[in-house]
Design a protein around this motif. Structure first.
Motif, PDB file in Angstrom:
ATOM      1  N   ALA A 236     -20.406  18.793  72.387  1.00 47.68           N
ATOM      2  CA  ALA A 236     -18.949  18.736  72.262  1.00 47.68           C
ATOM      3  C   ALA A 236     -18.533  18.204  70.891  1.00 47.68           C
ATOM      4  O   ALA A 236     -17.473  18.553  70.382  1.00 47.68           O
ATOM      5  N   ILE A 237     -19.379  17.387  70.285  1.00 45.22           N
ATOM      6  CA  ILE A 237     -19.110  16.872  68.941  1.00 45.22           C
ATOM      7  C   ILE A 237     -19.441  17.931  67.884  1.00 45.22           C
ATOM      8  O   ILE A 237     -18.682  18.131  66.936  1.00 45.22           O
TER       9      ILE A 237
ATOM     10  N   LEU B 100     -29.303  16.857  66.020  1.00 44.54           N
ATOM     11  CA  LEU B 100     -28.582  18.126  65.854  1.00 44.54           C
ATOM     12  C   LEU B 100     -27.641  18.127  64.665  1.00 44.54           C
ATOM     13  O   LEU B 100     -27.167  19.183  64.246  1.00 44.54           O
ATOM     14  N   GLY B 101     -27.328  16.955  64.139  1.00 43.04           N
ATOM     15  CA  GLY B 101     -26.389  16.862  63.028  1.00 43.04           C
ATOM     16  C   GLY B 101     -26.064  15.413  62.748  1.00 43.04           C
ATOM     17  O   GLY B 101     -26.692  14.505  63.304  1.00 43.04           O
TER      18      GLY B 101
ATOM     19  N   VAL C 125     -21.253  17.182  60.618  1.00 40.68           N
ATOM     20  CA  VAL C 125     -22.063  18.282  60.092  1.00 40.68           C
ATOM     21  C   VAL C 125     -23.105  18.656  61.140  1.00 40.68           C
ATOM     22  O   VAL C 125     -23.935  17.826  61.528  1.00 40.68           O
ATOM     23  N   ALA C 126     -23.076  19.903  61.602  1.00 40.20           N
ATOM     24  CA  ALA C 126     -24.103  20.417  62.520  1.00 40.20           C
ATOM     25  C   ALA C 126     -25.198  21.067  61.682  1.00 40.20           C
ATOM     26  O   ALA C 126     -24.912  21.815  60.746  1.00 40.20           O
TER      27      ALA C 126
ATOM     28  N   ARG D 221     -31.271  18.204  55.251  1.00 43.37           N
ATOM     29  CA  ARG D 221     -30.339  19.110  55.937  1.00 43.37           C
ATOM     30  C   ARG D 221     -28.890  18.763  55.597  1.00 43.37           C
ATOM     31  O   ARG D 221     -28.046  19.631  55.437  1.00 43.37           O
ATOM     32  N   TRP D 222     -28.592  17.467  55.487  1.00 41.93           N
ATOM     33  CA  TRP D 222     -27.262  17.020  55.083  1.00 41.93           C
ATOM     34  C   TRP D 222     -26.934  17.514  53.674  1.00 41.93           C
ATOM     35  O   TRP D 222     -25.859  18.060  53.433  1.00 41.93           O
ATOM     36  N   LEU D 223     -27.890  17.346  52.760  1.00 48.05           N
ATOM     37  CA  LEU D 223     -27.675  17.816  51.388  1.00 48.05           C
ATOM     38  C   LEU D 223     -27.493  19.322  51.331  1.00 48.05           C
ATOM     39  O   LEU D 223     -26.683  19.842  50.568  1.00 48.05           O
ATOM     40  N   ALA D 224     -28.233  20.053  52.180  1.00 47.18           N
ATOM     41  CA  ALA D 224     -28.136  21.520  52.196  1.00 47.18           C
ATOM     42  C   ALA D 224     -26.747  21.991  52.616  1.00 47.18           C
ATOM     43  O   ALA D 224     -26.338  23.101  52.280  1.00 47.18           O
TER      44      ALA D 224
END
Length: 170
Positions: free
Chosen positions: A27-28, A95-96, A131-132, A161-164
């Protein structure tokens, strides 16, 4: 100039893992289903403790092995999501990420369950800069619930993944 919010451009990425039962992590992180009546994705997480020093910092959204059937019923009944248990994300993965941007303790917000929920003190953690990730990051915490530090290898994957997604744009 970046189209990302100013908070998101920070190169400071102090992140801890926080565990969420499904369907709350979804849900987030997932968009509101077409035809649902929710005012937007879930941006308040109901917890028994205030975030304290986590305000302004990042949390990695990790799924647990348990599933909240009552929560799924509430989301479907309240907002018409139409999700089933088959829609759940895998267990034991990040997941994010999201930044804790504030606290709600009173008032009406569609995702805040009130100061007392099921007889327990309730505090709403306000989430922003969500961010997902396209691919989840496996993570098994070293102890039960609560904010978990990430081992170096997991931190590197989460940060990558965050940087991407543009996490360090300025």
């Amino acid at each position: 100039m970046s189209d990302q919010p100013e908070l998101f451009t920070s190169t400071d990425f102090n992140v801890r893992a926080m565990s969420f039962r499904e369907p709350w992590a979804s849900a987030i992180l997932r968009p509101v289903p077409v035809g649902a009546t929710a005012p937007g994705p879930k941006r308040i997480d109901n917890r028994s403790r205030a975030p304290g020093e986590r305000v302004g910092n990042w949390i990695a959204i990790r799924t647990t092995d348990t599933f909240d059937h009552e929560g799924l019923d509430w989301i479907n009944r309240t907002y018409g999501y139409g999700w089933t248990r088959a829609d759940k994300a895998p267990s034991g993965v990040i997941l994010g990420v999201a930044r804790v941007v504030g606290v709600v303790t009173e008032g009406v917000h569609p995702w805040f369950f009130g100061r007392l929920h099921k007889g327990q003190l309730n505090v709403g953690w306000m989430l922003g800069d969500v961010v997902a990730f396209e691919a989840p990051v496996p993570f098994v915490p070293s102890f039960g619930l609560g904010l978990q530090p990430l081992p170096d290898d997991v931190f590197a994957k989460v940060r990558g993944r965050w940087l991407a997604t543009g996490g360090a744009r300025g």
